[in-house]
Design an enzyme around this catalytic site. Structure first.
Site, mmCIF file in Angstrom:
data_model
loop_
_atom_site.group_PDB
_atom_site.id
_atom_site.type_symbol
_atom_site.label_atom_id
_atom_site.label_comp_id
_atom_site.label_asym_id
_atom_site.label_seq_id
_atom_site.Cartn_x
_atom_site.Cartn_y
_atom_site.Cartn_z
ATOM 1 N N THR A 36 0.818 -1.212 0.000
ATOM 2 C CA THR A 36 0.000 0.000 0.000
ATOM 3 C C THR A 36 0.858 1.271 0.000
ATOM 4 O O THR A 36 1.914 1.311 0.610
ATOM 5 C CB THR A 36 -0.898 0.005 1.247
ATOM 6 O OG1 THR A 36 -1.651 -1.207 1.248
ATOM 7 C CG2 THR A 36 -1.842 1.182 1.273
ATOM 8 N N GLY A 60 2.737 -2.703 8.111
ATOM 9 C CA GLY A 60 2.921 -3.252 9.445
ATOM 10 C C GLY A 60 4.345 -3.729 9.655
ATOM 11 O O GLY A 60 4.952 -4.306 8.753
ATOM 12 N N GLU A 76 -7.400 -7.086 3.031
ATOM 13 C CA GLU A 76 -7.755 -8.312 2.296
ATOM 14 C C GLU A 76 -8.991 -8.074 1.427
ATOM 15 O O GLU A 76 -9.879 -8.912 1.334
ATOM 16 C CB GLU A 76 -8.000 -9.500 3.248
ATOM 17 C CG GLU A 76 -6.850 -9.844 4.177
ATOM 18 C CD GLU A 76 -5.554 -10.158 3.443
ATOM 19 O OE1 GLU A 76 -5.603 -10.393 2.225
ATOM 20 O OE2 GLU A 76 -4.486 -10.129 4.093
#
Lengths: 698, 698
Positions: free
Chosen positions: A152, A191, A456
């Protein structure tokens, strides 16, 4: 803060005590909790949970008593310590992947190793060549390199094709140059990247001789292995606080023409031939995309247990909490909040949903595994995943279950995770004012879960994929070329009967109830098909209809799977008939309550009559609430959450909620070590600050 | 953390820039923003806001740049400093109550003085005698004593009658003894009590000679005026962290037989005669209870602006954010997210709701003020408030508007605050992944607003009062003894036409649209009445129906008030016809979207046909979205929130959202001053910790 004075210690809550009320609740019902739990999770798993729980509870690193009080930096510091210890324990006890996951679930908060142990390692394994496994995977598994998965970007969430980071092939020195041409190209939300990782799998647009080949994965070192400082040309850091998930260091990442060797492009599926500088096309990408179906099925299963935590807490607390007397029944003392129908109608359908999602998730995973076997045996269906955007209408519901399974997993991921997220907030509010306290244990859990509705596959985006598949199926049915699967079955059935009408007995007959859900899906599918193919409406103008269609499809699948699970011979073998009958009531509550909430679609598709809806609402659902009510506490007990896992004053198994609230506020709360100077013109803010040390001040 | 390296500073977002996109948006529409804002808020108020904003922005105490990063203790420390400065500024600039409120709104977070400046002072003023004003109110207004309002207890939220704290009259020494007999008697959630207040107004059960007289207010000193330590027999502290509102020190409070003098019982309405020990009955409590109606009307008005902040942020960001290309229109570049109908259907009805709630709140407050005048003139209607529980059915919709106004304020408080709270979460999610970042500015705002659905009457509890009133009105209509007000008007109209049918042209005629909402309320009222009076159903079994009825009533009132506001001559005088026409579209969007969401009740009451709903959904609403879309950014601009107030990267007026996100993450985020030691077996957690001082570590 000193402990409570003696006179405070001597105080009890006014009677009846929470512990008495929960004992009474448990005495009211005969439900065999252990039998039901064994059936849902297996004895083996429950035993394993207990063993791991003991290990964690004994270790001060996992002590939760200060969790709710800490600021972000000390929260993430504690989480880092926990991540490290977890890794040590995994080595020490030789935990399997499942056991490690169990430990994480019990700790119930993300750690900064989260993306290393999942996406980084999984992607290396699945998309790396044997050479790359040796180079990266082995070190990653030994925690010699710590990684993350950087897809992302600041300017691009859902749309992978729009990523701006570039990887340019240099044929002269056989390297790739990774570059961020714009600020919006910064990786974002990654993350484990913010402060922890020293490597990243970077998704970047591959360019060879000025020609673009779309996004591909590259392994890039971002921090020095010793100093842990960013490497030259790398700007990396934590993206700051979030609504939840604050024990994770989601990060940003910018590159200024950073060179990496040829071997750092993960090359199992596609690659650049270093001698010819030719692009080598991907081989069988469907194997990769199948994983997404599995991940989504897992999210459906987890949606059940995620929601069940909130329902457990709220149900127990609403059995302990008493407010007001019943207006008509003049008994002495106040009424348990759980006795009010307005509370029941909020909680019990969610209780039913936890079971519905559990059985649906189980069934999805079983189907997936069966299909994987079939695929390994060579009977693989073609499947492409356009998760991150409205790709071409290329699904082919031809050869087998896979396309159907993929579509169902999209619909159920979207609907299941939305149900869990929104249901948790309903549970929190059902706890009244105390639901707002961090000690309720619902708020943090809810806030940490929220990203699931986005990742997801964004829950709104996914509904387009589902609808695309349903439209395609409907076209194939009309053309008489339909594959054999459940979707085409219900569409064909609808066409056969649409002129005759259906006359389902939704209140009296379970098969009819399921059939009414199928009818509505079929009706909406052919409506949407007409708008798209005959009226030539734009795709954009139909997005809202598609979302409704996908939701209807998910609800049908859940109702059907719950129903199937109850009819399964195995179920009847493992559970006594009383338990099956109680689960059957939950099934009916879930189905009829959903039908009533979505009444207008059921009417307009002529699946039911207005009279039926009115009866369902005013009689059947209310009756079911009354019948399920006595079993509510045992039904949440069967989920077998430990108090340590819940970390909730309100949801305590023993019902001592007020003692626990008071203890946390009065004896654990560091703010009470500070004495304010309350007057506006005083020189200081604090008259005294008795927090022990820097660490406790963080 | 050092500032960004030069090469990072040189990066721009990829084009088109957010600033360009917002300029284009503003160029697309002719809406006269200033004219509309003047109409909604008055020029005078807008000017005042600007002046106060300048004062606050110039003062470093109010600097917001670290707000999202701080842990609880440093957040509340900063809030205490701000509370103090605010008080100093109020003295310095001689701010009125309204000006002080404006400053608080701009700061947009509670301070530990919050309950002192509101409930403590207001209750002293309204319920104290002149003697008590001298003794307590004057000191409170000078901040020589700091107070709070201690009603809720650990075991009792909504049910005031169930409070356990006792105040026993001692005739021998003319004192009261305040005592907490149980742990559940602990005061709980009391704003400003945890660390700040040295006085509390304590609601306690009055006992005289062993006879109970119900809850009454007592002023009790709880902390030493110098040391600020708790007085003997007092156990007081902060209740710990919450889902939001963490800049407030909500507190707990227990008493062990603390004696207070006779004068400390607030005695304007009821008292104990010290010489005879006789209880003196309350005089005209309706004056007190009228205040609740006002407070709730204010909540309705604020619900509009509360939601408008979220809608402003989401609308601007969805105009800047671009994802994917339109499937049918093959233009180069990606599409603004706001162009997708699935985003429009989530945001634009909420945009309409902000205006609907604003006009409804305005109208409620005007009605309340008119009625107060009438009451002062002696024409007071009898009114009792059973806010905190299902009291007797004693409302008398006889003499005037008050009972009707009271009921409406309950229905609208419940529905309006729920709409705002849930709408904010919709706005947050409409921002996609970035909505989850604290820098979106929605999460904290949402979390801080959430208590509003519980306080001033729990939103579910209130619906019982509304229904009780509607049932009573229906009975009076049937008996031919109906008062003259809008509620009885619609009930009478319904009875007149129920056998004939209604045939409302909801799509073509606005009056019919409003009438359809009235029809549904009336239908549900008489249904509920039949269940209660003829079928003799228990109150408890009807709670869900009552909730639906109250919701229907609120929706009717909002639609009606919005409609009335647009027809008002004053509106047409102050606004040009294009603006009125645009507001009219918002009215229709709000009404028809609500009608469609609640379709099943509109069907079953025969207010509309299935065909009408289908048309409303698939044609009219979609058309309205398209027509309103070009004006969306200007319509949120008209709310006139300053960037400083919003404190949001995504909602910036200039559209530079990515630059701002990056700046906050990279340059303001203290976590980036810490270097992790990433390996599981390392001795330390942090390799480096460069946070400047203790303060920045909090």
């Amino acid at each position: 803060m000193p402990s409570n004075p003696e006179w405070v210690k001597a105080l009890k809550p006014s009677g009846p005590q929470g512990s008495e009320l929960l004992s009474q609740e448990r005495a009211k019902s005969n439900l065999n909790i252990d039998q039901l739990a064994d059936f849902m999770f297996t004895q083996e798993v429950l035993k394993r949970n207990d063993q791991i729980l003991k290990i964690l509870q004994a270790d001060p690193v996992f002590d939760k008593s200060q969790n709710y009080f800490r600021g972000r930096i000390s929260r993430i510091e504690a989480a880092l310590a926990r991540g490290k210890r977890l890794q040590q324990l995994q080595v020490k006890h030789r935990w399997t992947r499942d056991e490690y996951q169990t430990a994480s679930d019990l700790i119930s908060e993300p750690t900064p190793y989260g993306l290393h142990s999942s996406m980084f390692i999984v992607t290396l394994r699945e998309q790396g060549t044997p050479e790359q496994h040796k180079l990266f995977l082995e070190k990653a598994e030994a925690y010699k390199i710590i990684g993350c998965y950087a897809q992302t970007e600041l300017g691009h969430g859902s749309n992978v094709r729009g990523l701006e980071t570039t990887a340019t092939w240099n044929s002269d020195d056989k390297t790739f140059t990774i570059n961020s041409p714009y600020l919006t190209a910064s990786k974002w939300w990654i993350g484990s990247l913010g402060r922890t990782a020293n490597h990243a799998i970077v998704m970047a647009q591959l360019f060879i001789n000025d020609k673009a080949y779309g996004p591909h994965p590259f392994v890039v070192q971002v921090r020095d292995m010793k100093t842990h400082e960013p490497l030259p040309g790398v700007h990396v850091g934590d993206i700051g606080p979030k609504f939840g998930y604050n024990t994770m260091d989601n990060g940003f990442l910018l590159f200024k023409n950073v060179k990496i060797p040829h071997v750092n492009m993960l090359a199992r599926f596609s690659s650049v031939d270093p001698s010819t500088s030719k692009y080598v096309r991907p081989s069988n990408p469907s194997l990769v995309y199948g994983t997404l179906t599995f991940v989504r099925s897992t999210i459906v299963l987890q949606a059940g247990s995620t929601l069940a935590r909130g329902v457990t807490i709220a149900t127990r607390y609403c059995a302990v909490r008493r407010q007001f007397q019943d207006r008509d029944v003049h008994e002495p003392g106040e009424n348990q909040v759980l006795n009010y129908t307005m509370v029941q109608i909020r909680l019990l359908p969610l209780l039913a949903a936890t079971y519905a999602l559990h059985f649906t998730g189980k069934s999805m995973i079983r189907l997936y595994q069966e299909n994987q076997k079939r695929m390994s045996a060579g009977d693989a269906g073609k499947l492409s995943d356009s998760n991150r955007g409205p790709g071409p209408e290329e699904l082919n519901p031809g050869t087998d279950l896979l396309a159907d399974l993929h579509s169902t997993s999209c619909a159920l991921k979207a609907y299941g995770s939305t149900t869990a997220a929104e249901g948790l907030e309903v549970c929190r509010r059902a706890c009244g004012g105390h639901g707002y306290s961090s000690f309720s244990g619902i708020g943090t859990w809810y806030a940490d879960y929220l990203p699931t509705v986005t990742w997801e596959g964004d829950n709104y985006m996914l509904t387009q994929q589902v609808s695309r598949y349903l439209l395609k199926s409907a076209r194939s049915v009309i053309q008489g070329k339909a594959a054999k699967n459940d979707t085409t079955r219900i569409l064909i059935d609808f066409i056969r009967r649409r002129d005759i009408g259906c006359a389902f007995d939704v209140i009296g007959n379970d098969d009819d109830l399921v059939a009414a859900f199928a009818w509505r899906v079929s009706f909406l599918t052919f409506e949407a098909l007409r708008h798209r193919d005959e009226d030539k409406q734009s795709w954009n103008s139909l997005l809202v209809d598609f979302w409704r269609l996908s939701t209807a499809h998910a609800q049908y699948m859940i109702v059907k799977n719950f129903h199937d699970a109850l009819r399964d011979q195995n179920t009847k073998k493992q559970l006594d008939s009383e338990t099956v009958s109680l689960l059957h009531k939950l099934f009916r509550l879930y189905a009829l309550h959903t039908l009533e909430r979505e009444a207008s679609e059921f009417y307009s598709s002529a699946a039911v009559t207005v009279r039926q809806i009115t009866l369902a609402r005013t009689k059947t659902v209310m009756k079911l609430l009354e019948e399920i009510r006595p079993h509510a506490v045992r039904l949440v007990d069967a989920w077998k959450f430990s108090d340590w896992q819940l970390d909730s004053s309100l949801g305590r198994y023993d019902g001592n909620v007020y003692e626990d609230m008071f203890h946390r506020a009065s004896e654990l709360n560091p703010l009470n070590n500070v004495v304010f100077d309350p007057y506006p013109d005083s020189k200081t803010l604090f008259k005294k600050d008795e927090r022990k040390d820097l660490r406790s001040k963080l």
